[in-house]
Design an enzyme around this catalytic site. Structure first.
Site, PDB file in Angstrom:
ATOM      1  N   ASN A   1       0.859  -1.188   0.000  1.00 43.59           N
ATOM      2  CA  ASN A   1       0.000   0.000   0.000  1.00 43.59           C
ATOM      3  C   ASN A   1       0.888   1.229   0.000  1.00 43.59           C
ATOM      4  O   ASN A   1       1.336   1.701   1.042  1.00 43.59           O
ATOM      5  CB  ASN A   1      -0.916   0.000   1.222  1.00 43.59           C
ATOM      6  CG  ASN A   1      -1.947  -1.104   1.145  1.00 43.59           C
ATOM      7  OD1 ASN A   1      -2.913  -1.008   0.391  1.00 43.59           O
ATOM      8  ND2 ASN A   1      -1.703  -2.176   1.889  1.00 43.59           N
ATOM      9  N   GLU A   2       1.146   1.730  -1.190  1.00 48.47           N
ATOM     10  CA  GLU A   2       2.052   2.858  -1.360  1.00 48.47           C
ATOM     11  C   GLU A   2       1.368   4.153  -0.929  1.00 48.47           C
ATOM     12  O   GLU A   2       0.145   4.186  -0.759  1.00 48.47           O
ATOM     13  CB  GLU A   2       2.453   2.957  -2.835  1.00 48.47           C
ATOM     14  CG  GLU A   2       3.209   1.746  -3.354  1.00 48.47           C
ATOM     15  CD  GLU A   2       4.656   1.680  -2.857  1.00 48.47           C
ATOM     16  OE1 GLU A   2       4.995   2.349  -1.855  1.00 48.47           O
ATOM     17  OE2 GLU A   2       5.442   0.944  -3.467  1.00 48.47           O
ATOM     18  N   PRO A   3       2.154   5.232  -0.759  1.00 49.73           N
ATOM     19  CA  PRO A   3       1.553   6.530  -0.449  1.00 49.73           C
ATOM     20  C   PRO A   3       0.391   6.817  -1.396  1.00 49.73           C
ATOM     21  O   PRO A   3       0.493   6.567  -2.600  1.00 49.73           O
ATOM     22  CB  PRO A   3       2.713   7.504  -0.677  1.00 49.73           C
ATOM     23  CG  PRO A   3       3.933   6.685  -0.378  1.00 49.73           C
ATOM     24  CD  PRO A   3       3.612   5.289  -0.810  1.00 49.73           C
TER      25      PRO A   3
END
Ligand code: GLP
Length: 632
Positions: A159-161
Site C-alpha cells: 500500500n504505497e503513499p
C-alpha cells in the site's frame, strides 16, 4: 523520565528491543501462545504474514519452536499480504517461493491452509480474484494477528503513499523508491515488476491484532513519522494509529529517530551528560540556523534546554566548550600526526607508521565511505591493507558478466581449461537471460566475483594504494547465500579472526553498524565484533582503535563524529574517479533529479558533512569524510 513522558509523542505503542533477534523472539513467543491457545479450544489461528528481510528472523524462530519445542502449525491458516504481479511461483523473488523457503517448507502447516496472492492471475480476472481473497479471509474468521514490515515510502504490504484507509485487496502500481529498493534483488530496477497485488489498508486494519517489525537505521525516519505524526495517506503506516491493538517492535537503529531517543530534552527531564550536551547544542545550532558561537540564552530557553544552561552554562561558556570539541574532531592526519602533540587529536601520534586495516563488506564500500581518507593514509606512510570481505558477485548484472566471458573466450581462443569454464559460464548466463527464474551457477558467480576484483583493484590504483595491498576473503556466507537470507557461520568468523591475528592492526576502519541486520554490511560488522572478541588476549588488540565509516546513504550527525577528515577539491575529484572504476555497479536507471549513481551520492554526502561543519561555524571545506570511534 517517566514512561508517560517518554511516550508523549508516540501514538502507537513502540518497543525498542536490544536487537532484531530479541524482538523477533518476543513476537514468536506471542504467536506460539496464540496458536496453542486456539488449539486448546479446538480452533484455528489465522495469521497474516509478511515478506522481506524483516520477518526472516521471526520465521527462523518459529521453525525452531516447531522443531525443538513441538509447536504445531496444523491448526494455523495463513494469508500473505502481497505478491509481485507477473511473477510465477518459481521466480526467485516471488513471495510464494520466499514463504515456502523461509517458513512453510519447515513446519507442519497444511498446504491447503496457505494463501498467497496469485501474481499470475490474468488482468481481466484480478478484480474478482482480489474479492475472493477478502472473502476467504472472512470465511476463515478474520485475521487474528497481522505481521507487518514497513517500506521506506511508509508502505505496509504494497500500500504505497496515496492508499486510502479503507482500501481493500487490489492490484497496485509500485512507487519508484520501492522499485529502487528492490532493484538489488532483481539485479536492476528495469527487472522489478511495476505492479503488485496487496491486501488493502482496510484489510490490514480489520485484523484483531497488528505487530509491525522494523530493523536498521534506513527505517528510522519513516517509523518515527508513522508513530508520531498525524495519520496521512502519504504515509500509509500512519493509519495504524487508529487500531485498538497495534504495536511496533524495533531494534535500536530503527528507533533512533523517535523524539524520545533523538531529542529526549523535548519530551521530558534528562540527565545532561557531556555527550548529550554536545548532541543538544549541535542540534540547536542547526535548528535555529546560527553558528554555535552565536547561540544565545534565549535560544536555549525556547528549545527545552534551560536545565542545560543552569548546569553547564552560561551560553557563552557552553558554546565555546562545544565549539572546541567539534573543532578537535577535524584532522588531516587520520592515522595520527607523527611527533605532534596529540592531546586534542582524534588519533594518537605513535606508533608511526601504523598498520591499518580497511574492511570493505563489499568491493567499493571503502571508496564510497572513505576513499579520500584511504589515499591520505597511504600518502602519510602507513602500512594499509584493504580487506574485501565478500566477493560482491551477487550485485553484478548478467550483461556485465557476458562482456567478461566473451572477452575471456576471445582471448584464450582454443586453450583448453579456462575456455571450457568460460563456455560453461556463458551458456549459463544465456539461459538466465532467457529464463528469469534461473539462478547463477557457481561458475558464473565466480566470474562475477572476479569482475569485481578487477574493478576494486583499478579503484585502489587510482586512489594511490600500492599493488598487493589488498586481500580478498570471499567469505563463505556470501558465496553460499542470497540477499536477505545470509547465514554466517564458524568458517566466516575463523577467516576474519585469522586475518586480524596475522595483520595485527593498530587501526581498523569498518562499516555496517546500525544497518539492517540481514544486510551484507551488518553481517560483516557482527563478524568483526566476534573476530575481535576471539582475539581478546592478543597484545595488538589492546593497542588497536576501530573507526567506523559510513556508506553514503546515511551520514553521521555532527554529535556522532569523532574524526572529520577534510578533502580538497582535487582529493574529492580523485575519490569520485576511483568510485567510477566500479563500472558493474553503475545504475541502469537514467539519472533523473535524484542521485542514482553511487559516485554522485558519495560526492553529495561528503559535501554535506562539510556544509554542516560550516553551518556550525567551523571552517568551510570542500568535503569531509567522517568517522566515529567504536569502543569495543
Ligand atoms: C516489500 C514488502 C513489504 C515489506 C517491505 C520492506 O515492499 N511488500 O511487505 O514490509 O518490502 O522490506 P524489508 O523487510 O526487506 O525491508
Amino acid at each position: 523520565m517517566n514512561a508517560a513522558e517518554t511516550r508523549q509523542r508516540e501514538k502507537i505503542p513502540t518497543e525498542i528491543h536490544a536487537s532484531a533477534d530479541a524482538a523477533s523472539k518476543v513476537l514468536a513467543a506471542e504467536i506460539a501462545a496464540l496458536i496453542r491457545a486456539r488449539a486448546a479450544e479446538g480452533r484455528r489461528a489465522v495469521l497474516g504474514l509478511a515478506t522481506g528481510s524483516t520477518p526472516v528472523r521471526l520465521y527462523r524462530e518459529l521453525i525452531r519452536l516447531h522443531k525443538e519445542e513441538g509447536l504445531s502449525f496444523a491448526n494455523v491458516v495463513t494469508f500473505n499480504l502481497d505478491e509481485y504481479y507477473g511473477l510465477g511461483r518459481g521466480h526467485p523473488e516471488s513471495y510464494w517461493r520466499f514463504m515456502h523457503e523461509q517458513l512453510f517448507n519447515h513446519v507442519d502447516l497444511p498446504a491447503a491452509h496457505i494463501h498467497v496472492p496469485d501474481g499470475t492471475a490474468p488482468r481481466g480476472e484480478v478484480f474478482g480474484w482480489c474479492r475472493a481473497y477478502e472473502e476467504q479471509i472472512r470465511e476463515a474468521g478474520g485475521l487474528d494477528l497481522q505481521i507487518l514490515g514497513i517500506g521506506r515510502t511508509g508502505h505496509i504490504g504494497f500500500n504505497e503513499p496515496g492508499s486510502g484507509r479503507d482500501s481493500r485487496t487490489r492490484l497496485v502500481t509500485l512507487d519508484s523508491l520501492t522499485r529502487r529498493d528492490a532493484a538489488r534483488d532483481f539485479l536492476g530496477e528495469a527487472n522489478v515488476p511495476r505492479h503488485a497485488i496487496t491486501m488493502g489498508v482496510g484489510t490490514i486494519l480489520d485484523a484483531r491484532k497488528i505487530v509491525l517489525l522494523a530493523w536498521g537505521e534506513a527505517k528510522a525516519r519513516v517509523v518515527a513519522e508513522a508513530v508520531e505524526n498525524p495519520p496521512v495517506d502519504s504515509l500509509p503506516a500512519s493509519f495504524l494509529q487508529g487500531h485498538p491493538d497495534v504495536r511496533f517492535l524495533l531494534d535500536p537503529a530503527a528507533g533512533s529517530e523517535l523524539t524520545r531517543i533523538k531529542h529526549p530534552w523535548l519530551v521530558g527531564q534528562v540527565e545532561w551528560t557531556p555527550a548529550l550536551g554536545r548532541r543538544a547544542v549541535t542540534w540547536l545550532s542547526r535548528e535555529v540556523k546560527r553558528p554555535i558561537l552565536k547561540l544565545l540564552d534565549e535560544h536555549y530557553g525556547e528549545h527545552g534546554m534551560s536545565d542545560l544552561l543552569t548546569e553547564q552554562g552560561p551560553a557563552y561558556n557552553l558554546n565555546i566548550r562545544i565549539f572546541n570539541e567539534v573543532q578537535h574532531t577535524i584532522t588531516g592526519w587520520p592515522g595520527g600526526k607523527p611527533k605532534a602533540d596529540d592531546t586534542h587529536r582524534p588519533e594518537r601520534a605513535s606508533p608511526f607508521p601504523k598498520r591499518v586495516v580497511v574492511l570493505a563488506p563489499e568491493p567499493s564500500d571503502e571508496m564510497l565511505g572513505m576513499g579520500g581518507t584511504l589515499s591520505r593514509l597511504v600518502e602519510q606512510g602507513h602500512e594499509v591493507t584493504v580487506v574485501y570481505l565478500t566477493s560482491g558477485n551477487l550485485a553484478v548484472p548478467d550483461e556485465e558478466a557476458l562482456i567478461v566471458t566473451d572477452l575471456v573466450l576471445d582471448f584464450v581462443n582454443g586453450a583448453a581449461g579456462p575456455e571450457s569454464a568460460a563456455r560453461g559460464a556463458r551458456a549459463a548466463l544465456a539461459r538466465k537471460l532467457a529464463d528469469p527464474s534461473a539462478s547463477d551457477t557457481p561458475e558464473t558467480r565466480r566470474l562475477k566475483g572476479l569482475l569485481r576484483r578487477g574493478e576494486a583493484r583499478a579503484a585502489l590504483r587510482l586512489a594511490g594504494v600500492a599493488a598487493n595491498a589488498e586481500r580478498f576473503l570471499d567469505l563463505p556466507f556470501y558465496e553460499k547465500g542470497r540477499y536477505r537470507q545470509f547465514r554466517p557461520g564458524e568458517a566466516d568468523q575463523a577467516a576474519l579472526t585469522a586475518l586480524l591475528a596475522e595483520l595485527r592492526p593498530h587501526q581498523i576502519f569498518a562499516t555496517g553498524e546500525g544497518q539492517d541486520p540481514s544486510s551484507v554490511g551488518a553481517v560483516c560488522f557482527e563478524l568483526l565484533r566476534a573476530a575481535l572478541e576471539a582475539n581478546r588476549e592478543q597484545a595488538w588488540r589492546k593497542d588497536c582503535r576501530v573507526w567506523l565509516y559510513r556508506t553514503p546513504d546515511k551520514a553521521w550527525a555532527p554529535h556522532e563524529i569523532d574524526m572529520a577528515v577534510p578533502l580538497s577539491p582535487a582529493q574529492l575529484a580523485r575519490k569520485v574517479q576511483a568510485i567510477y572504476q566500479h563500472k558493474s555497479q553503475r545504475s541502469q536507471t537514467p539519472a533523473g533529479e535524484d542521485l542514482h549513481e553511487a559516485w554522485q551520492q558519495a560526492e553529495a554526502a561528503a559535501r554535506a558533512i562539510a556544509q554542516t561543519y560550516d553551518s556550525l561555524g567551523l571552517a568551510e571545506y570542500e568535503a569531509i569524510e567522517a568517522f566515529r570511534r567504536w569502543m569495543f
